[in-house]
Every structure is written in structure tokens, then in C-alpha cells.
Design an enzyme around this catalytic site. Structure first.
Site, PDB file in Angstrom:
ATOM      1  N   ARG A 288       0.852  -1.183   0.000  1.00  0.00           N
ATOM      2  CA  ARG A 288       0.000   0.000   0.000  1.00  0.00           C
ATOM      3  C   ARG A 288       0.890   1.236   0.000  1.00  0.00           C
ATOM      4  O   ARG A 288       1.876   1.310   0.733  1.00  0.00           O
ATOM      5  CB  ARG A 288      -0.913   0.014   1.239  1.00  0.00           C
ATOM      6  CG  ARG A 288      -1.977  -1.079   1.243  1.00  0.00           C
ATOM      7  CD  ARG A 288      -3.042  -0.814   0.185  1.00  0.00           C
ATOM      8  NE  ARG A 288      -4.132  -1.774   0.237  1.00  0.00           N
ATOM      9  CZ  ARG A 288      -4.172  -2.897  -0.476  1.00  0.00           C
ATOM     10  NH1 ARG A 288      -3.160  -3.187  -1.293  1.00  0.00           N
ATOM     11  NH2 ARG A 288      -5.198  -3.717  -0.391  1.00  0.00           N
ATOM     12  N   GLU A 317      -3.303   7.623  -6.176  1.00  0.00           N
ATOM     13  CA  GLU A 317      -3.153   6.961  -7.474  1.00  0.00           C
ATOM     14  C   GLU A 317      -4.186   7.487  -8.462  1.00  0.00           C
ATOM     15  O   GLU A 317      -5.378   7.537  -8.140  1.00  0.00           O
ATOM     16  CB  GLU A 317      -3.282   5.446  -7.311  1.00  0.00           C
ATOM     17  CG  GLU A 317      -2.150   4.857  -6.461  1.00  0.00           C
ATOM     18  CD  GLU A 317      -2.217   3.340  -6.356  1.00  0.00           C
ATOM     19  OE1 GLU A 317      -3.204   2.741  -6.844  1.00  0.00           O
ATOM     20  OE2 GLU A 317      -1.284   2.751  -5.789  1.00  0.00           O
ATOM     21  N   HIS A 336       0.451   0.118 -10.357  1.00  0.00           N
ATOM     22  CA  HIS A 336      -0.340  -0.795  -9.532  1.00  0.00           C
ATOM     23  C   HIS A 336      -0.694  -2.069 -10.309  1.00  0.00           C
ATOM     24  O   HIS A 336      -1.852  -2.413 -10.527  1.00  0.00           O
ATOM     25  CB  HIS A 336      -1.618  -0.113  -9.042  1.00  0.00           C
ATOM     26  CG  HIS A 336      -2.139  -0.709  -7.772  1.00  0.00           C
ATOM     27  ND1 HIS A 336      -2.777   0.025  -6.798  1.00  0.00           N
ATOM     28  CD2 HIS A 336      -2.113  -1.986  -7.292  1.00  0.00           C
ATOM     29  CE1 HIS A 336      -3.127  -0.757  -5.792  1.00  0.00           C
ATOM     30  NE2 HIS A 336      -2.739  -1.983  -6.080  1.00  0.00           N
TER      31      HIS A 336
END
Length: 600
Positions: A288, A317, A336
Site C-alpha cells: 500500500r 493513485e 499498480h
């Protein structure tokens, strides 16, 4: 007073008031009963879902976002499946009243309006992935709808991506690729480092962390791990040594992050922790983004403390295009991609399909993230004890020293009620929740508590002590003991060496009544400071003055002692978290031998 305590290890699914073990698979029944206050009152049942239509037809499952073909086929073998993608919120609200289950990914918001529009028909929401930020859990529970996710199918994909970033960072793959494509040929600039013989610290030894460790061992790396709640035997089985947080930072050549984002781990890598690292350390993060203070990481990179970083996740993000971290020449970034493999996506589809079908069949889903509905009468009676149980679990786990792993938990209940008139499963679940949630991103509830505990190697046993007297109250006391651990507050240890806390409900309010062998009496509200001191005049005033000068409000204070003028424990309830400087002043009082601050 007479006392009877159960002691034999039995299955979770049998009498919950005897000792049970989580060392073997022990599924809860598909319908759970919580008894009422009287033996003559009929029991109430907590049925998770009931999807059989009145005409015996198949249930209907709405798939609102793209799902792997294997998952869709599994659903079609059980139900009528409606794959409707890219719906507007209005279209979803209109269609949902005809559906028994809904499957989404991250792009569909499942808010209160969806549950209201379903008019009670929607029984299960399946989130194809881990995060459930787009689902209103409180509304789902209020409307009796189970929410399940798919947290395990992407484990291997995330681990592989972590190893890919580790290796590419060590050999400057991304930077040299960009250089060659720009027409350059700078072999000397992109000399890398070998992985063989280097020390990798895996921070967070859960599913992904374990798989990263396995693969790093295969690359010839020495692997250490920090996770205060990981079973030592699981680590030793693959040749990994569990160490303290500071030792991991000081020893590692490479650090790979695999911890959840919780209040305790938010920005856990910061200026202070970077300063403790070996100069030239390299960091990988596929967990994370919020666990790293990104501004502090840029400073550590510029100072040479951190040689390189490889990041798949970010606090925000997507990150800003001009982010100094993203643009740093010693940082490798990916958008990601941890779970982005074809195999992982198919695995997620199958996992969520199986969870939804099982839930519609009335089974207790191990991946459920909200609790089933409980009757108002039962909740009203148990509510203060449920709060007490969770807070005792939270207190106990915070008393464990960082290097110790919690494996054995013993819970004792004292009550005047007959054995079959008090089901403690909800209390047990809340104790498990209190122990696990502060260091995990797992939502623990009645549905998944036992499964979650087993997955983490937590063995929990229960003991019931039957008292003479009126059964008007469900319980007199709850005691939580953690065995085979070290304590950061030595006075919390019982005579037999376990971390021990005890509490009771007084006038509807949970109270802490014992720490170790010391009697105390403090409400479990706000947070607590525990001090072991020499019993002498003026101590309450001295500590109270320090807190008052820092504008920290004291809501309760209690002192328990062995004997006059000897050792005592002062328990102080505070509404606010004292600053580090304030706590330091308390610790510097000559008569205080040890103290600890505990957040509730």
C-alpha cells in the site's frame, strides 16, 4: 460460590462454552443461534442468506463488471446470470430489484441506494478483488446483505511482481532500457548489484510476504522478516528468521513491504525510520502506498541513505505527473500492476464466483467482510459485553512486545447463567477482532473470525466459570490471556507468565478491572496510560499535573497496589493522545518504574 470450568478441546461447531481449538478446521454452522435471556424463551436464529424463490426457480446473479469466463461459467451452473456492463447508477438501481446477488469490481459503487432499491431481495454482494471501498458495508449489514471478496487469488501475482521489481531495480533494467531507447550506450553507468548473499527484510509476513520470501530464498538471498504476529514455526519452515522492526531496518540490504495500511502502519517508513537503515538500502513496495512517507523517501534517496526504490503503489493513485518521487532517476515505478496477470484475473473470477454461490446456498463464507444481522433484543443485551470483548483484545495485543508472536489466547468467562443460555461466539469473534485488526487489513466479524484466526496460526481457547447467584446479567467478567509472549509492560504478566487483562460491565459501561495481578478500575473509553510505580503520596497529582499542562483530559483514574508503600499500578483514562514529550515526562518521574500508552 461454586465454580465449574470446561477444559476439553472440541470443535467450534459444538458447545461454544467449552474450550475449542483453531488448530483444525472447525466450520461454524450455516445458521447460528444466540439465546435470549430466559431458558423458556425460543432461540433466535441468524440465517445468513435465503435465496430460494417461492416458485422454486433459480436465483438471479447480476454481474456488473467484466468477469473471467471461468467464473461466469461457474455462476451459470447455479443461477440465472445477467452480465450487464457499464450501467449508470440509475440503471443499476432499477435492475437490482430483480437480483439475488451482485458481482462488481472496483468501478461500480454499491451504496445505500442500491440496497434500498433491491427491496430486500439482494442477499449477496461479491467484490472481485480485495478492496471493498466501493461497497457501503454498514448499509449492506443493515439490509441483511452479505458482502464477500476475493483476497487470495492474486497472492502469487503480487509476489511475482515484487520479485520482478526487486531484480529489475538491482540491475537497473528500467533506467538502462530508457537510456538505450534514447540512443545511448552507457554500460558503466548502469552497473548493478547481485542478489546472492544479500539480506532481504520482508516487512509483513502474510500470504504475499511468505511467497516473496520463498522466491528470494531461491535466488540465494538471506531472508529475515518482521511481523510480530506471524507464527515462528511457519517462518522457520522456509528458512526465514523473524526479527524486530529495528533489527530488520538495520540489517537489510533490500526491504520488501507487504504490510496492510492501518493507523499503526501509516507512513511507518519516515525520516526517523530511514535514519535507522543501512546506508545504500534498496526498497520495494507492492503493498500500500500509504505505508511510506513519500516526501521522506525522496529526502532519503537524495541523501544516499536509500540507494534505489521500486514502487507499484502510491499514496494517491495515479500520482502527479511531476511527482519528485516518480521522476527520481533512482526510482522504478509501475501503475499498480501487482494483481495484473491473466491467471490472477481468472483466479479472482473463480474465487468470487465460488464465494457468491456458497453464500446463496446458505454457507458461511470465509471471505465475508461484514457481519450477519443479529436480533435487536440479543444485541441490546450483549452490546456492552461485545464492546468490552473487543477492547480487551486490543489492550492485550498492545501489551505484547514487538518481537513476540501471538499464538495462544485463553478467554475465561464468569457467569451465573446456565451453559446453554449463553452463546459466546459473538464475544469470541470480537476478542479475535480486537487482537487481529490493529495489525491487519482484514475485517473480522462473526462470520470470518475463526477462519481468520486459524489462518494466522492463532489458537484460541475458551473457559466458562459458573457462579452462584442471579443470572440477570449475561456475564460477570471476561478475562483475556496471551500465552508464550513477551510483554512491553512487565506488570501485565500473570503469576504464570501470560499477558492478562480482565474486565466487566458496570452500569452498561465496559471497565478494565485487572492488569496482570493488579486490581484496577478504569472505564474503557478513549485511551489508557498504565504506570507501575512505588506506592507513595502525591503520585496521582504529579501525573495529573503533567497531563493537565499538556491539555490532556483525564476521564478516569484508578490505583491498584500489592500493599501500602510497595508497588502499585496506576490506570489513567485519557480522552486525547498525549504527545511523545508528555509521555516522556511521565516516564522520567523517579517513582515510576515502567509505563505504557494503549489506544482503544
Amino acid at each position: 460460590m461454586s465454580a465449574a470450568a470446561a477444559s476439553s478441546a472440541i470443535s467450534v461447531a459444538t458447545n461454544p462454552l467449552k474450550t475449542f481449538s483453531l488448530s483444525s478446521r472447525s466450520p461454524l454452522p450455516s445458521a447460528i443461534s444466540l439465546p435470549s435471556r430466559s431458558l423458556n424463551t425460543p432461540r433466535r436464529r441468524l440465517v445468513l442468506v435465503s435465496c430460494t424463490a417461492g416458485d422454486g426457480s433459480k436465483p438471479t446473479i447480476l454481474v456488473a463488471e467484466k468477469l473471467g469466463e471461468a467464473g461466469v461459467k461457474l455462476l451459470e451452473g447455479f443461477a440465472n446470470v445477467d452480465c450487464s456492463y457499464n450501467m449508470t447508477p440509475e440503471e443499476l438501481n432499477t435492475k437490482i430489484s430483480l437480483c439475488d446477488a451482485l458481482i462488481v469490481r472496483s468501478g461500480t459503487k454499491v451504496g445505500r441506494e442500491v440496497f434500498e432499491s433491491s427491496r430486500g431481495r439482494l442477499k449477496v454482494v461479491g467484490r472481485a478483488g480485495v478492496g471493498i471501498d466501493n461497497v457501503d458495508l454498514s448499509a449492506a449489514t443493515e439490509f441483511g446483505c452479505l458482502v464477500v471478496n476475493a483476497p487470495t487469488a492474486n497472492t502469487i501475482a503480487a509476489a511475482e511482481h515484487g520479485i520482478a521489481l526487486l531484480a529489475s531495480m538491482a540491475r537497473n533494467v528500467a533506467q538502462s532500457d530508457a537510456s538505450v531507447k534514447a540512443g545511448e550506450w552507457k554500460r558503466n553507468k548502469y552497473v548493478g548489484v547481485s542478489l546472492v548473499g544479500k539480506t532481504l527484510a520482508v516487512m509483513g509476513f502474510g500470504k504475499v510476504g511468505t511467497e516473496v520470501a520463498r522466491r528470494a530464498k531461491g535466488l540465494g538471498m538471506r531472508v529475515i522478516a518482521h511481523d510480530p504476529y506471524a507464527p515462528a514455526d511457519r517462518a522457520h519452515a522456509i528458512g526465514v528468521e523473524l526479527v524486530s522492526f529495528d533489527e530488520a531496518l538495520a540489517t537489510a540490504d533490500f526491504i520488501s513491504l507487504h504490510m496492510p495500511l492501518t493507523p499503526a502502519t501509516n507512513k511507518i517508513l519516515n525520516d526517523e525510520t530511514f535514519a535507522k537503515m543501512k546506508k545504500g538500502v534498496r526498497i520495494v513496495n507492492v503493498a500500500r502506498g500509504g505505508v511510506i512517507d513519500e516526501d521522506a523517501l525522496v529526502r532519503a534517496l537524495d541523501a544516499g541513505i536509500v540507494s534505489q526504490a521500486a514502487l507499484d503503489v502510491f499514496t494517491k493513485e495515479p500520482p502527479a505527473k511531476d511527482s519528485p518521487l516518480v521522476q527520481h532517476e533512482n526510482v522504478t515505478v509501475t501503475p499498480h500492476l501487482g494483481a495484473s496477470t491473466m491467471e490472477a484475473q481468472e483466479g479472482v473470477a473463480i474465487e468470487i464466483a465460488e464465494a457468491v454461490v456458497g453464500a446463496l446456498n446458505g454457507e458461511l463464507a470465509a471471505t465475508a467482510v461484514n457481519a450477519p444481522m443479529v436480533s435487536a433484543e440479543v444485541l441490546t443485551e450483549l452490546k456492552p459485553y461485545v464492546i468490552l470483548a473487543e477492547k480487551l483484545g486490543r489492550l492485550a495485543v498492545q501489551l505484547v512486545a514487538g518481537g513476540s508472536g501471538v499464538k495462544n489466547v485463553k478467554v475465561s468467562y464468569t457467569s451465573a447463567r446456565a451453559t446453554d443460555d449463553l452463546d459466546t461466539r459473538l464475544l469470541r469473534a470480537m476478542i479475535t477482532k480486537g487482537i487481529i485488526e490493529p495489525i491487519s487489513d482484514v475485517y473480522v466479524n462473526l462470520v470470518n473470525a475463526d477462519f481468520t484466526a486459524k489462518q494466522r496460526g492463532l489458537r484460541l481457547s475458551e473457559e466458562r466459570v459458573l457462579l452462584d447467584g442471579s443470572p440477570e446479567n449475561p456475564l460477570e467478567t471476561i478475562t483475556v490471556q496471551l500465552g508464550n509472549v513477551e510483554s512491553k509492560f512487565a506488570s501485565s504478566l500473570s503469576e504464570s507468565g501470560e499477558v492478562k487483562v480482565e474486565g466487566r460491565v458496570k452500569d452498561g459501561i465496559p471497565h478494565l478491572t485487572k492488569v496482570g495481578s493488579f486490581e484496577v478500575d478504569v472505564t474503557l473509553e478513549g485511551s489508557i496510560i498504565l504506570c507501575r510505580q512505588v506506592d507513595q503520596p502525591g503520585m496521582i497529582g504529579t501525573v495529573g499535573s503533567i497531563l493537565g499542562e499538556s491539555n490532556v483530559n483525564v476521564n478516569f483514574m484508578s490505583v491498584g497496589r500489592i500493599a501500602p508503600r510497595k508497588q502499585a499500578i496506576m490506570a489513567i483514562g485519557v480522552d486525547d493522545q498525549p504527545s511523545k514529550e508528555t509521555l516522556k515526562k511521565i516516564g522520567e518521574i523517579p517513582a515510576i518504574e515502567e509505563f505504557v500508552f494503549l489506544k482503544l
